[in-house]
Design an enzyme around this catalytic site. Structure first.
Site, mmCIF file in Angstrom:
data_model
loop_
_atom_site.group_PDB
_atom_site.id
_atom_site.type_symbol
_atom_site.label_atom_id
_atom_site.label_comp_id
_atom_site.label_asym_id
_atom_site.label_seq_id
_atom_site.Cartn_x
_atom_site.Cartn_y
_atom_site.Cartn_z
ATOM 1 N N GLU A 1 76.122 59.641 129.131
ATOM 2 C CA GLU A 1 75.178 60.662 129.590
ATOM 3 C C GLU A 1 75.417 60.976 131.067
ATOM 4 O O GLU A 1 75.418 62.145 131.477
ATOM 5 C CB GLU A 1 73.751 60.165 129.383
ATOM 6 C CG GLU A 1 72.675 61.057 129.981
ATOM 7 C CD GLU A 1 71.436 60.276 130.366
ATOM 8 O OE1 GLU A 1 70.713 60.753 131.252
ATOM 9 O OE2 GLU A 1 71.198 59.197 129.789
ATOM 10 N N ASP B 1 76.524 64.662 132.276
ATOM 11 C CA ASP B 1 75.690 65.395 133.223
ATOM 12 C C ASP B 1 76.545 65.999 134.333
ATOM 13 O O ASP B 1 76.369 67.160 134.723
ATOM 14 C CB ASP B 1 74.635 64.453 133.811
ATOM 15 C CG ASP B 1 73.770 65.135 134.853
ATOM 16 O OD1 ASP B 1 73.011 66.046 134.492
ATOM 17 O OD2 ASP B 1 73.863 64.764 136.037
ATOM 18 N N ASP C 1 69.567 63.890 126.657
ATOM 19 C CA ASP C 1 70.482 62.807 127.043
ATOM 20 C C ASP C 1 71.637 62.674 126.054
ATOM 21 O O ASP C 1 72.788 62.444 126.451
ATOM 22 C CB ASP C 1 69.723 61.477 127.123
ATOM 23 C CG ASP C 1 68.764 61.425 128.302
ATOM 24 O OD1 ASP C 1 68.825 62.317 129.161
ATOM 25 O OD2 ASP C 1 67.937 60.482 128.348
ATOM 26 N N GLU D 1 74.196 65.459 126.573
ATOM 27 C CA GLU D 1 75.024 65.159 127.742
ATOM 28 C C GLU D 1 76.055 64.087 127.412
ATOM 29 O O GLU D 1 77.218 64.170 127.829
ATOM 30 C CB GLU D 1 74.140 64.693 128.902
ATOM 31 C CG GLU D 1 73.296 65.801 129.508
ATOM 32 C CD GLU D 1 72.380 65.297 130.599
ATOM 33 O OE1 GLU D 1 72.203 66.018 131.593
ATOM 34 O OE2 GLU D 1 71.832 64.177 130.474
#
Length: 225
Positions: free
Chosen positions: A40, A44, A113, A116
């Site tokens: 994640e 991101d 999450d 990502e």
């Protein structure tokens, strides 16, 4: 084993290493020592760059501040959860029974999450360009009209500029109540101006409710604009 092939079809990407995809789909409640938090983190960063570059080329005349607002409007939990829902991502996430019973498969934070993490996993396996292509396809599918005026809905700032300039007052936002289960919490916000309630709104976050209340107030104060 979940039918992750369906998810791969929706992503238009087939993982060579299926364990990498499973890793990206594993919530910390399912297995603390083997979860998607690191992926994640990577995803991101990838999405931040992908969207930033996309906006840089799409909005060639916009200033840095406006581009930052645009990116913030796209790179956030709400937007990513919308994309995740378009993939039915909740059906594929591994989580504990307790978390699932608590509405985990619908929680925007968990869905965001996981999305990502998947982008991070694709980046690891296939490289940035593959991850970029898939991320942009998903973004454009869910946000087909990326318009600066639509995305940058900073009604609070606009309202404050108007009220301070016209009557020398700054709006105040008061939380009237919070209600609903944890995974579907709602907030009711009252917008006060000069000691009087001007607008009220309910939304899934305080920030969103404040923006909605500010928008209502702007409509009421249209003569001040």
């Amino acid at each position: 084993m979940k039918n992750i092939e369906k998810l791969e079809q929706s992503l238009t990407y087939e993982f060579k290493d299926k364990n990498l995809l499973i890793h990206a789909l594993t919530h910390k409640s399912f297995k603390k020592s083997y979860n998607n938090e690191r992926l994640e983190f990577l995803g991101d960063a990838v999405l931040d760059l992908v969207v930033g570059e996309y906006l840089f080329h799409k909005f060639t005349k916009d200033a840095e501040g406006d581009l930052s607002k645009l990116r913030a409007a796209l790179v956030n939990e709400k937007s990513f959860a919308k994309i995740a829902n378009s993939l039915n991502l909740g059906d594929f996430i591994f989580m504990s029974v307790a978390e699932e019973n608590n509405g985990g498969k619908e929680k925007p934070s968990i869905l965001s999450d996981a999305l990502e993490a998947i982008i991070g996993a694709i980046h690891l396996e296939a490289g940035f360009e593959f991850a970029k292509t898939i991320a942009l396809r998903l973004m454009e599918k869910n946000f087909p009209q990326i318009d600066a005026k639509i995305l940058i809905k900073d009604y609070k700032t606009k309202l404050q500029e108007i009220t301070q300039g016209k009557i020398g007052q700054t709006p105040q936002y008061e939380t009237v109540r919070a209600f609903g289960p944890d995974h579907l919490k709602q907030f009711e916000i009252a917008l006060m101006l000069d000691g009087k309630e001007l607008a009220r709104a309910i939304a899934g976050s305080k920030k969103e409710a404040q923006q909605m209340a500010a928008k209502i107030a702007l409509e009421k104060l249209g003569s001040l604009q």
